[in-house]
Design an enzyme around this catalytic site. Structure first.
Site, PDB file in Angstrom:
ATOM      1  N   ARG A  84       0.832  -1.215   0.000  1.00 49.25           N
ATOM      2  CA  ARG A  84       0.000   0.000   0.000  1.00 49.25           C
ATOM      3  C   ARG A  84       0.864   1.262   0.000  1.00 49.25           C
ATOM      4  O   ARG A  84       0.492   2.297  -0.546  1.00 49.25           O
ATOM      5  CB  ARG A  84      -0.917   0.002   1.232  1.00 49.25           C
ATOM      6  CG  ARG A  84      -1.578   1.346   1.496  1.00 49.25           C
ATOM      7  CD  ARG A  84      -2.756   1.297   2.437  1.00 49.25           C
ATOM      8  NE  ARG A  84      -2.486   0.741   3.738  1.00 49.25           N
ATOM      9  CZ  ARG A  84      -1.717   1.312   4.672  1.00 49.25           C
ATOM     10  NH1 ARG A  84      -1.101   2.459   4.450  1.00 49.25           N
ATOM     11  NH2 ARG A  84      -1.553   0.734   5.842  1.00 49.25           N
ATOM     12  N   TYR A  98     -15.093  19.649 -11.740  1.00 52.74           N
ATOM     13  CA  TYR A  98     -15.718  18.334 -11.876  1.00 52.74           C
ATOM     14  C   TYR A  98     -16.707  18.153 -10.711  1.00 52.74           C
ATOM     15  O   TYR A  98     -16.292  18.196  -9.531  1.00 52.74           O
ATOM     16  CB  TYR A  98     -14.597  17.291 -11.834  1.00 52.74           C
ATOM     17  CG  TYR A  98     -15.017  15.868 -11.807  1.00 52.74           C
ATOM     18  CD1 TYR A  98     -15.671  15.282 -12.898  1.00 52.74           C
ATOM     19  CD2 TYR A  98     -14.735  15.057 -10.712  1.00 52.74           C
ATOM     20  CE1 TYR A  98     -16.039  13.948 -12.866  1.00 52.74           C
ATOM     21  CE2 TYR A  98     -15.089  13.727 -10.683  1.00 52.74           C
ATOM     22  CZ  TYR A  98     -15.748  13.180 -11.765  1.00 52.74           C
ATOM     23  OH  TYR A  98     -16.104  11.858 -11.731  1.00 52.74           O
ATOM     24  N   ASP A 113      -6.350  20.239 -12.031  1.00 47.97           N
ATOM     25  CA  ASP A 113      -6.845  18.971 -12.570  1.00 47.97           C
ATOM     26  C   ASP A 113      -6.492  18.970 -14.048  1.00 47.97           C
ATOM     27  O   ASP A 113      -7.004  19.781 -14.825  1.00 47.97           O
ATOM     28  CB  ASP A 113      -8.355  18.874 -12.346  1.00 47.97           C
ATOM     29  CG  ASP A 113      -8.919  17.524 -12.798  1.00 47.97           C
ATOM     30  OD1 ASP A 113      -8.408  16.959 -13.791  1.00 47.97           O
ATOM     31  OD2 ASP A 113      -9.886  17.050 -12.177  1.00 47.97           O
ATOM     32  N   LYS A 156      -9.408   8.230 -17.526  1.00 49.61           N
ATOM     33  CA  LYS A 156      -9.827   8.818 -18.795  1.00 49.61           C
ATOM     34  C   LYS A 156      -8.865   8.407 -19.910  1.00 49.61           C
ATOM     35  O   LYS A 156      -8.845   7.260 -20.289  1.00 49.61           O
ATOM     36  CB  LYS A 156      -9.937  10.335 -18.633  1.00 49.61           C
ATOM     37  CG  LYS A 156     -10.862  10.743 -17.461  1.00 49.61           C
ATOM     38  CD  LYS A 156     -12.320  10.466 -17.746  1.00 49.61           C
ATOM     39  CE  LYS A 156     -13.228  10.430 -16.515  1.00 49.61           C
ATOM     40  NZ  LYS A 156     -13.233  11.607 -15.689  1.00 49.61           N
TER      41      LYS A 156
END
Ligand code: PLP
Length: 393
Positions: A58, A111, A183, A208
């Site tokens: 992790r 967003y 972003d 994306k």
């Protein structure tokens, strides 16, 4: 003679080599999926060695490291973190640089799910959240208060693609010691390089264009300096975000064809946008690469190209007509997201999420993700659906 560094080559060449190390994997071209949580230590001394690169999956592992190094290199940053979604790259970044009592300035074209994070979680922990007009540019100076800690940008903005004057905003931010975050999902790290314009953290939804095949959720945030990276990484460790191995593998693979896919989507989107301009059913098109778009000049100044996402405003019509059009399309199913190989349509409801610049347009706003199909088939499909729109009452 020593070998030429990958960093000294041109971007298209670099994209084929970054985030790879065949010599570490018996010559295997792509770094294999390392499916792990535990990483073993041969001795107590090794366990106590704080400089060991990988301690627990992790916290960082060979595959996340390859992907993060690759994107950091593409964005000209110092280092990156990877997260299980684009949205967690946003939340992890904001939590890294904000505390109770701070003021956060956010572009109104954000967003929408990120907006929800700011309004629900950050506000609950006492962060003052304020939206600004995405076209504010140097005027951001007037919004700055003593407690302004972060300015958050998204350029182009979601759904309507306002291009922000990023250099003007970072200049003001630097003068006030304010952290800037952008972003960069739209540009996929390629079409625009926020860190070159003074932004501190450039993040994106790798879901994306990097993923490119509608089959992963992944985020990445790149820090400009070692100091910024330390704070960002600490936030990721404290929150506990980590990306899945399969998603990292697919994202790394996606990088190899990213330019090619972007170019083809851009070409197709331009053909569709130019055709939409001739349609009397269309009131307005939102696509900065179109010379008539109000954002075209800034886009041309700062961006090296376009992607394949555009929106258009239908002329005001009954709900039945809008439904006839949307349901009549065969190559544009309704679906969230963009950046995949297939075309999609997503209706936008901006009257519910714009506050600094309230949405006042009449008519349905529809966002198209233009995929890799033959653009003439896409035009034929839109055309037959406009016929259905006109036949309905
Ligand atoms: C999709 C999107 C995100 C979120 O990405 P997920 O991987 O879906 O969490 C963030 N920013 C922008 C601009 C997006 O379009």
């Amino acid at each position: 003679m020593s070998k030429k560094d990958n960093k000294d080559r041109r971007e298209l060449t670099r994209m084929m080599h970054l985030g790879r190390a065949p010599e570490e994997y018996f010559g295997i071209v792509n770094p294999p999926i390392s499916r792990t949580s535990t990483i073993l230590f041969p001795s107590l001394a090794d366990y106590e060695d704080k400089d060991r690169k990988f301690r627990y999956a992790r916290m960082g592992n060979p595959l996340s490291d390859k992907f993060e190094c690759a994107v950091a290199e593409i964005e000209n940053g110092y280092a990156a973190i990877s997260t299980p979604s684009g949205l967690t790259s946003i939340s992890t970044t904001l939590l890294a640089f904000l505390k109770t009592g701070d003021h956060l300035l956010i572009s109104d074209s954000l967003y929408p799910p990120a907006r929800s994070f700011c309004e629900n979680i950050l506000a609950r922990f006492g962060v003052e959240v304020e939206y600004y007009d995405p076209l504010i540019g140097a005027g951001i100076a007037e919004k700055i208060k003593d407690n302004t800690a972060v300015i958050y940008m998204e350029s182009p903005g979601s759904a309507t693609f306002e291009i922000q004057d990023v250099p003007a905003i970072t200049k003001v931010a630097k003068a006030h010691n304010i952290i800037t975050v952008a972003d960069n999902s739209w540009a996929a790290g390629i079409l625009f390089k926020p860190l070159n314009h003074g932004v501190d953290i450039s993040l994106q939804s790798a879901t994306k264009y990097i993923g490119g095949h509608s089959d992963i959720n992944l985020g990445v945030a790149v820090a400009r300096t070692p100091e910024l990276y330390t704070r960002l990484k600490k936030s990721a460790l404290d929150i506990g975000v980590c990306a899945g191995a399969e998603d990292l593998y697919l994202a790394l693979r996606g990088l190899r064809t990213l330019h090619l896919r972007l170019q083809q989507c851009a070409r197709n989107a331009m053909i569709v946008a130019e055709w939409l301009q001739t349609c009397e059913e269309v009131q307005r098109i939102y696509f900065p690469a179109l010379p008539g778009d109000s954002n075209h000049a800034l886009w041309k100044r700062d961006f090296s190209g376009t992607n394949g996402v555009l929106s258009f405003l239908l002329r005001p019509a009954s709900k039945a007509r809008v439904s006839a059009f949307v349901n009549g399309l065969e190559l544009f199913p309704v679906g969230s997201s963009w950046g995949g190989y297939e075309s999609l349509l997503q209706p936008q409801y901006l009257n519910t999420c714009r506050t600094a610049v309230p949405w006042v347009q009449d008519g349905a706003l529809l966002r198209l993700q233009i995929g890799l199909e033959d653009p003439q088939d896409l035009i034929d499909d839109l055309s037959q659906a406009f016929t259905k729109f006109n036949q309905e009452t």
